[in-house]
Design an enzyme around this catalytic site. Structure first.
Site, PDB file in Angstrom:
ATOM      1  N   ASP A  15      54.646  34.030  32.367  1.00 25.00           N
ATOM      2  CA  ASP A  15      54.080  33.412  33.438  1.00 25.00           C
ATOM      3  C   ASP A  15      54.610  33.808  34.857  1.00 25.00           C
ATOM      4  O   ASP A  15      55.674  33.508  35.003  1.00 25.00           O
ATOM      5  CB  ASP A  15      54.497  31.806  33.126  1.00 25.00           C
ATOM      6  N   TYR A  35      40.612  30.161  47.243  1.00 24.53           N
ATOM      7  CA  TYR A  35      40.892  31.539  46.540  1.00 24.53           C
ATOM      8  C   TYR A  35      41.319  32.564  47.368  1.00 24.53           C
ATOM      9  O   TYR A  35      42.383  33.231  47.150  1.00 24.53           O
ATOM     10  CB  TYR A  35      39.709  31.916  45.465  1.00 24.53           C
TER      11      TYR A  35
HETATM   12  N1  LIG Z   1      36.698  39.205  38.914  1.00 27.49           N
HETATM   13  C1  LIG Z   1      36.512  39.807  39.862  1.00 27.49           C
HETATM   14  O1  LIG Z   1      35.263  39.507  40.349  1.00 27.49           O
HETATM   15  C2  LIG Z   1      37.476  39.904  41.269  1.00 27.49           C
HETATM   16  C3  LIG Z   1      37.074  40.442  42.144  1.00 27.49           C
HETATM   17  C4  LIG Z   1      38.067  40.910  43.232  1.00 27.49           C
HETATM   18  C5  LIG Z   1      39.242  41.089  42.917  1.00 27.49           C
HETATM   19  N2  LIG Z   1      39.669  40.395  41.836  1.00 27.49           N
HETATM   20  C6  LIG Z   1      41.173  40.495  41.320  1.00 27.49           C
HETATM   21  O2  LIG Z   1      41.366  41.373  40.415  1.00 27.49           O
HETATM   22  C7  LIG Z   1      42.531  41.043  39.410  1.00 27.49           C
HETATM   23  C8  LIG Z   1      42.135  40.787  38.150  1.00 27.49           C
HETATM   24  O3  LIG Z   1      40.956  39.819  37.876  1.00 27.49           O
HETATM   25  P1  LIG Z   1      40.229  39.926  36.461  1.00 27.49           P
HETATM   26  O4  LIG Z   1      38.900  39.989  37.131  1.00 27.49           O
HETATM   27  O5  LIG Z   1      40.737  40.765  35.796  1.00 27.49           O
HETATM   28  O6  LIG Z   1      40.548  38.095  36.221  1.00 27.49           O
HETATM   29  P2  LIG Z   1      40.848  37.543  34.915  1.00 27.49           P
HETATM   30  O7  LIG Z   1      39.824  38.196  34.089  1.00 27.49           O
HETATM   31  O8  LIG Z   1      40.458  36.140  35.163  1.00 27.49           O
HETATM   32  O9  LIG Z   1      42.252  37.823  34.391  1.00 27.49           O
HETATM   33  C9  LIG Z   1      43.043  37.345  35.122  1.00 27.49           C
HETATM   34  C10 LIG Z   1      44.347  37.050  34.146  1.00 27.49           C
HETATM   35  O10 LIG Z   1      45.473  36.469  34.800  1.00 27.49           O
HETATM   36  C11 LIG Z   1      46.037  35.727  33.966  1.00 27.49           C
HETATM   37  N3  LIG Z   1      46.962  34.780  34.487  1.00 27.49           N
HETATM   38  C12 LIG Z   1      46.418  33.774  35.075  1.00 27.49           C
HETATM   39  N4  LIG Z   1      47.660  32.889  35.605  1.00 27.49           N
HETATM   40  C13 LIG Z   1      48.613  33.496  35.015  1.00 27.49           C
HETATM   41  C14 LIG Z   1      49.961  33.384  35.052  1.00 27.49           C
HETATM   42  N5  LIG Z   1      50.709  32.387  35.929  1.00 27.49           N
HETATM   43  N6  LIG Z   1      50.774  34.291  34.506  1.00 27.49           N
HETATM   44  C15 LIG Z   1      50.400  35.219  33.982  1.00 27.49           C
HETATM   45  N7  LIG Z   1      49.025  35.484  33.718  1.00 27.49           N
HETATM   46  C16 LIG Z   1      48.159  34.591  34.304  1.00 27.49           C
HETATM   47  C17 LIG Z   1      44.908  35.046  32.826  1.00 27.49           C
HETATM   48  O11 LIG Z   1      45.310  34.444  31.564  1.00 27.49           O
HETATM   49  P3  LIG Z   1      44.595  33.366  31.232  1.00 27.49           P
HETATM   50  O12 LIG Z   1      43.314  33.252  31.272  1.00 27.49           O
HETATM   51  O13 LIG Z   1      45.341  33.006  29.829  1.00 27.49           O
HETATM   52  O14 LIG Z   1      45.059  32.275  32.017  1.00 27.49           O
HETATM   53  C18 LIG Z   1      43.952  36.226  32.885  1.00 27.49           C
HETATM   54  O15 LIG Z   1      44.481  37.110  31.645  1.00 27.49           O
HETATM   55  C19 LIG Z   1      42.926  39.671  40.249  1.00 27.49           C
HETATM   56  O16 LIG Z   1      44.096  39.990  41.076  1.00 27.49           O
HETATM   57  C20 LIG Z   1      41.805  39.082  41.066  1.00 27.49           C
HETATM   58  O17 LIG Z   1      41.909  38.361  42.030  1.00 27.49           O
HETATM   59  C21 LIG Z   1      38.816  40.002  40.715  1.00 27.49           C
END
Ligand SMILES: NC(=O)c1ccc[n+]([C@@H]2O[C@H](COP(=O)([O-])OP(=O)(O)OC[C@H]3O[C@@H](n4cnc5c(N)ncnc54)[C@H](OP(=O)(O)O)[C@@H]3O)[C@@H](O)[C@H]2O)c1
Length: 286
Positions: free
Chosen positions: A27, A118
């Site tokens: 976490d 966010y």
């Molecule tokens: N998705 C987009 O369109 C997008 C766009 C721009 C930037 N980003 C950035 O790209 C990165 C990856 O995003 P993603 O799209 O892969 O998002 P995602 O699919 O929501 O994955 C985020 C992961 O973080 C985990 N997480 C949340 N809180 C946590 C904590 N306290 N400790 C450890 N793990 C935790 C979640 O686990 P749980 O689900 O089990 O909580 C999930 O596995 C992030 O930094 C995001 O801000 C994403």
């Protein structure tokens, strides 16, 4: 993003993963969990990538404390641990740090101005990382799709509901936000190339080209074999969502390009994803 990175590293003849914990295993918002994780590592890593975040953009508007802990405070904790063991931190950030009013793609040195919780919490996370060490890598990306919950999966799900007779009528998709859809697998390769180039500081990295959500939906619906399915064009304000979105959040990626890191056009990435074994077209709805 995290699972795309693990797949990419597992396929590499040179890189080796020392740990790739999910949320249950680490976490990042809990200082004890973070220090235990780093303390238990079998050997110090050269590079640590933080792909974890609180990414529910609308929920962040009400879950402000959690969004702040995960997106703003936790990256600072990780940066402190990385500094103490001499590892390079690679932290992923977002296009939503920008207000969205520019008439051109955003560069790294453009003024930020997040409109949502966010975006604000992610911006604070960037600052906390780079204030620990300006050589750490903060990479802003946009509109990511890959394994897990994402826009393309939602669109394909809607096509399947219509095919099964469980829904009817046109799809309705926003057509007044512009961004660069980005395939997580391409981003993973790009991140590795940026690390290999020795780059540090703030970088933008997304698939090339730009689109509206409507453009992305149209490509997916056509690829799913439903070119006759109508997609109505909505305005963002029609959805009345809790969190405001930038109207334009296309990222100018020329700083990464100068290091030789360029991702292909978003359409190629989206089609490859739709044709891959992880495609939402392989998942039956209902
Ligand atoms: N998705 C987009 O369109 C997008 C766009 C721009 C930037 N980003 C950035 O790209 C990165 C990856 O995003 P993603 O799209 O892969 O998002 P995602 O699919 O929501 O994955 C985020 C992961 O973080 C985990 N997480 C949340 N809180 C946590 C904590 N306290 N400790 C450890 N793990 C935790 C979640 O686990 P749980 O689900 O089990 O909580 C999930 O596995 C992030 O930094 C995001 O801000 C994403």
């Amino acid at each position: 993003m995290g699972s795309a990175l693990v797949s990419s590293l597992n396929a590499s003849p040179v890189d080796r993963i020392i740990g790739s914990p999910d949320h249950r295993g680490l976490d990042i918002a809990n200082p004890e969990s973070v220090s235990r994780f780093f303390g238990d590592l079998s050997e110090p890593p050269d590079v640590v990538v933080n792909a974890a975040a609180y990414t529910h953009v609308d929920r962040c508007e009400t879950e402000i404390d959690e969004a702040t802990q995960v997106n703003a405070v936790a990256p600072g904790l990780l940066a402190a641990e990385c500094r103490s063991i001499g590892a390079k931190l690679v932290h992923i950030s977002t296009d939503y740090v920008f207000p969205g009013e520019a008439g051109r793609p955003y560069r790294e040195d453009d003024p930020t101005g997040p409109r949502s919780t966010y975006g604000r919490t992610k911006l604070e996370g960037e600052e906390r990382v780079l204030s620990k060490d300006s050589g750490f890598l903060v990479v802003r990306t946009s509109w990511v799709f890959g394994r897990g919950r994402n826009f393309i999966g939602a669109i394909i799900g809607q096509v399947q509901l219509r095919r099964n007779g469980e829904a009817d009528g046109p799809l309705r998709v926003v057509d007044d936000q512009r961004g660069s859809p980005t395939y997580a697998a391409d981003l993973a390769e790009g991140l590795r190339a940026l690390v290999a180039s020795g780059g540090g500081g703030l970088f933008h990295l997304s698939n090339a080209g730009e689109a509206t959500w409507w453009d992305l939906a149209r490509l997916c619906v056509d690829e799913a074999g439903a070119p006759e399915l109508e997609i109505e064009r909505l305005k963002t304000k029609d959805l009345d969502l809790p969190a405001p979105r930038p109207a334009n959040s296309v990222l100018d990626c020329s700083k990464a390009a100068a290091l030789g890191v360029v991702l292909r056009d978003w359409r190629e990435g989206a089609l490859e994803y739709l044709r891959s074994e992880a495609s939402p077209m392989n998942v039956r709805s209902g």
